[in-house]
Design an enzyme around this catalytic site. Structure first.
Site, PDB file in Angstrom:
ATOM      1  N   ASP A 250       0.901  -1.148   0.000  1.00  0.00           N
ATOM      2  CA  ASP A 250       0.000   0.000   0.000  1.00  0.00           C
ATOM      3  C   ASP A 250       0.941   1.199   0.000  1.00  0.00           C
ATOM      4  OD1 ASP A 250      -1.476   2.276   0.807  1.00  0.00           O
ATOM      5  OD2 ASP A 250      -3.038   0.953   1.578  1.00  0.00           O
ATOM      6  N   HIS A 251       1.078   1.839  -1.145  1.00  0.00           N
ATOM      7  CA  HIS A 251       2.189   2.789  -1.265  1.00  0.00           C
ATOM      8  C   HIS A 251       2.049   3.991  -0.318  1.00  0.00           C
ATOM      9  CE1 HIS A 251      -0.416   5.079  -4.039  1.00  0.00           C
ATOM     10  NE2 HIS A 251       0.406   6.095  -3.880  1.00  0.00           N
TER      11      HIS A 251
ATOM     12  N   HIS B  99      -5.717   2.855   1.137  1.00  0.00           N
ATOM     13  CA  HIS B  99      -4.960   4.027   1.595  1.00  0.00           C
ATOM     14  C   HIS B  99      -5.625   4.736   2.791  1.00  0.00           C
ATOM     15  CE1 HIS B  99      -2.961   3.119  -2.040  1.00  0.00           C
ATOM     16  NE2 HIS B  99      -3.656   3.863  -2.849  1.00  0.00           N
TER      17      HIS B  99
HETATM   18  C1  BG6 Z   1      -3.606   4.709  -6.441  1.00  0.00           C
HETATM   19  C2  BG6 Z   1      -4.964   4.759  -7.074  1.00  0.00           C
HETATM   20  O1  BG6 Z   1      -3.513   3.626  -5.566  1.00  0.00           O
HETATM   21  O2  BG6 Z   1      -3.374   5.897  -5.730  1.00  0.00           O
HETATM   22  C3  BG6 Z   1      -5.108   5.975  -7.966  1.00  0.00           C
HETATM   23  O3  BG6 Z   1      -5.192   3.597  -7.840  1.00  0.00           O
HETATM   24  C4  BG6 Z   1      -4.751   7.226  -7.215  1.00  0.00           C
HETATM   25  O4  BG6 Z   1      -6.430   6.082  -8.478  1.00  0.00           O
HETATM   26  C5  BG6 Z   1      -3.394   7.056  -6.531  1.00  0.00           C
HETATM   27  O5  BG6 Z   1      -4.685   8.289  -8.138  1.00  0.00           O
HETATM   28  C6  BG6 Z   1      -3.088   8.233  -5.649  1.00  0.00           C
HETATM   29  O6  BG6 Z   1      -1.753   8.126  -5.207  1.00  0.00           O
HETATM   30  P1  BG6 Z   1      -0.945   9.417  -4.789  1.00  0.00           P
HETATM   31  O7  BG6 Z   1       0.339   8.881  -4.253  1.00  0.00           O
HETATM   32  O8  BG6 Z   1      -0.812  10.242  -6.017  1.00  0.00           O
HETATM   33  O9  BG6 Z   1      -1.783  10.091  -3.751  1.00  0.00           O
END
Ligand code: BG6
Length: 494
Positions: free
Chosen positions: A181-182, A244
């Protein structure tokens, strides 16, 4: 200390995630001297590439998306000496032997037994079959040095996530499985733990006695970005809330860990998920609001509505916005609402957590002294601003007792260049075998469990009002109404 010798196989090596995120992250780790002394990165894909073409394709990705793009002192060249490409059909069982051969060859060349990491940056439907093949490869038997990294989405619902976990656990040990989960790799997200548990100042007031409510916003100013193939089967709740946002909520709501052990942290988080009050299906309309953007203007540019986006089904009911009110039924949080929201094409890109404290118990000040008595607020901005703000009342200089809310701010601003991207942190952790920032099987399932009643209800009830918000707005009116029923409003950052 650098991680041990590692070989990284990236399934989906010719895909977008590798191009935009993984290779740039690995390149930055290389610049910062975090890559192992001995390492190899092997892209795996069906597209035909010579090694040279593959490298120049990825160089372009770095030039566009890396936090440090510029070529200096031959760094590109040095980095790409470690990068190779294997054209391989993931569906063809026989071709997996080539992976084993490659590992053997490197092992001989380096004279060490390296970590072997398989990163599955592929469409979710390909994950089970690839995992199956890898799991039966002899080289995955070594539990301490072989790892498999799985990108989100992890399953489509509770049942499929459970099945995937069952399949993986039949093939690998849990400590070999790294579910990404980045958001957990973001610096500002990790800082939530530092703020809460490295200071004695906040914890005493971090509970139902002092906190009125909590808001978590993950607003995006981008639209669908040509991702209908994925997003049509997902929607905002699956795409952002199940993972997230619930992870952010865990960081904010968890009890203090006794150590930084991976399982200790994850136990504390899963406790939060398990304490979230299940939303009854008949109450979903009071606790959750969905939205879909229509056509309009986004920052001066004409934007088509979601239903008119390329490859979106006619009359699609996929939500591009979701807001939910949760309660966490435990001693710390009983009665404190957590309002969360996320959406595409919103007015401003901003991810932030707001802790709204209760009013002071009584006021000796004249009633006209302040506009609002709910002034104590702590805001943790995750992105693009990276800061922590504490808002409190201060006397306005002058002869009258007039109070104004002021902010005391800590900011990471200016350190952009030095702030690692989430994927850098996470890839380094995988090479080091540290699973703290990754999702354990039970965490993923607990998170699905939380959102299932909403997903099920939304699936059976067709939204009558889609599209219900305009690009460049703050989402549907119903979401404002939901929070207004409790006497609050959504907090946007200035
Ligand atoms: C991803 C989603 O996990 O996270 C995307 O699939 C979203 O839809 C993205 O845009 C948002 O990531 P960040 O790091 O730009 O907030």
């Amino acid at each position: 200390k650098r991680p041990p010798a590692s070989i990284l196989f990236i399934f989906g090596g010719s895909g977008d995630l590798n191009y935009r995120k993984l290779t740039p992250a690995l390149y930055n780790l290389f610049l910062d001297e975090w890559m192992p002394d001995k390492f190899a990165i092997v892209g795996i894909g069906r597209t035909e590439y010579s090694a040279e073409d593959y490298r120049s394709h990825l160089t372009e990705g770095i030039a566009k998306f890396s936090r440090r793009k510029e070529e200096q002192n031959g760094h590109y060249k040095q980095f790409f000496e470690h990068v190779n490409y294997l054209q391989l059909d993931a569906g063809d069982v026989a071709s997996y032997q080539r992976i084993a051969d490659y590992v053997q060859q490197k092992e001989q060349e380096w004279g060490v037994h390296p970590n072997v990491i398989f990163y599955l940056a592929v469409a979710p439907q390909l994950v089970p079959s690839i995992a199956q093949e890898l799991g039966t490869l002899n080289l995955c038997k070594d539990k301490s040095t072989t790892r498999i990294v799985i990108e989100k989405p992890f399953g489509h619902d509770l049942e499929s996530a459970h099945e995937l976990n069952a399949l993986l656990s039949g093939l690998f040990a849990e400590e070999q499985i790294f579910r990404i989960d980045h958001y957990l790799g973001k610096e500002t997200v990790q800082n939530i733990l530092a703020l809460r548990f490295a200071n004695a100042l906040f914890e005493p007031v971090w509970n139902r006695h002092y906190i009125d409510h909590i808001q978590i916003t993950a607003a995006e100013s981008v639209g669908l970005e040509d991702r209908a193939g994925y997003y049509e089967n997902s929607g905002a709740l699956r795409d952002m809330v199940q993972n997230h946002i619930l992870q952010l909520m865990c960081m904010v709501a968890m009890e203090a860990p006794v150590s930084f052990d991976a399982n200790e942290i994850r136990n504390k988080k899963v406790d939060v998920l398990n304490a979230i009050r299940p939303i009854k299906k008949e109450d979903v309309h009071e606790h959750a609001v969905r939205g879909q953007y229509g056509a309009g203007w986004m920052k001066g540019k004409q934007a088509v509505g979601y239903r008119e986006e390329k490859n979106v089904k006619q009359g699609s009911n996929t939500e591009t916005y979701a807001a939910v009110k949760f309660y966490v039924d435990n001693w710390r949080w009983e009665g404190v609402p957590f309002y969360v929201r996320t959406g595409k094409y919103l007015h401003q890109k901003s991810t932030h957590v707001t802790i709204q404290f209760k009013e002071a118990p009584t006021y000796a000040f004249p009633s006209e002294a302040a506009e609002s008595w709910r002034s104590n607020r702590l805001t943790i901005s995750i992105q693009p601003e990276m800061d922590v703000r504490i808002r409190f009342q201060a006397k306005r200089p002058g002869q009258t007792m007039t109070l104004d809310p002021v902010n005391m701010t800590f900011t990471y601003e200016g350190s952009d260049d030095h702030t690692p991207e989430a994927y850098e942190t996470l890839l380094l952790d995988v090479m080091e075998g540290d699973a703290t920032l990754f999702m354990r099987a039970d965490q993923v399932e607990a998170a699905w469990k939380v959102v299932m009643p909403i997903l099920d209800t939304w699936e059976t009830r067709i939204p009558q009002d889609f599209p219900n918000y305009a690009p460049d707005s703050w989402g549907p009116e119903d979401a404002d109404a939901m929070i207004a029923r409790d006497g609050h409003s959504w907090i946007n950052l200035p």
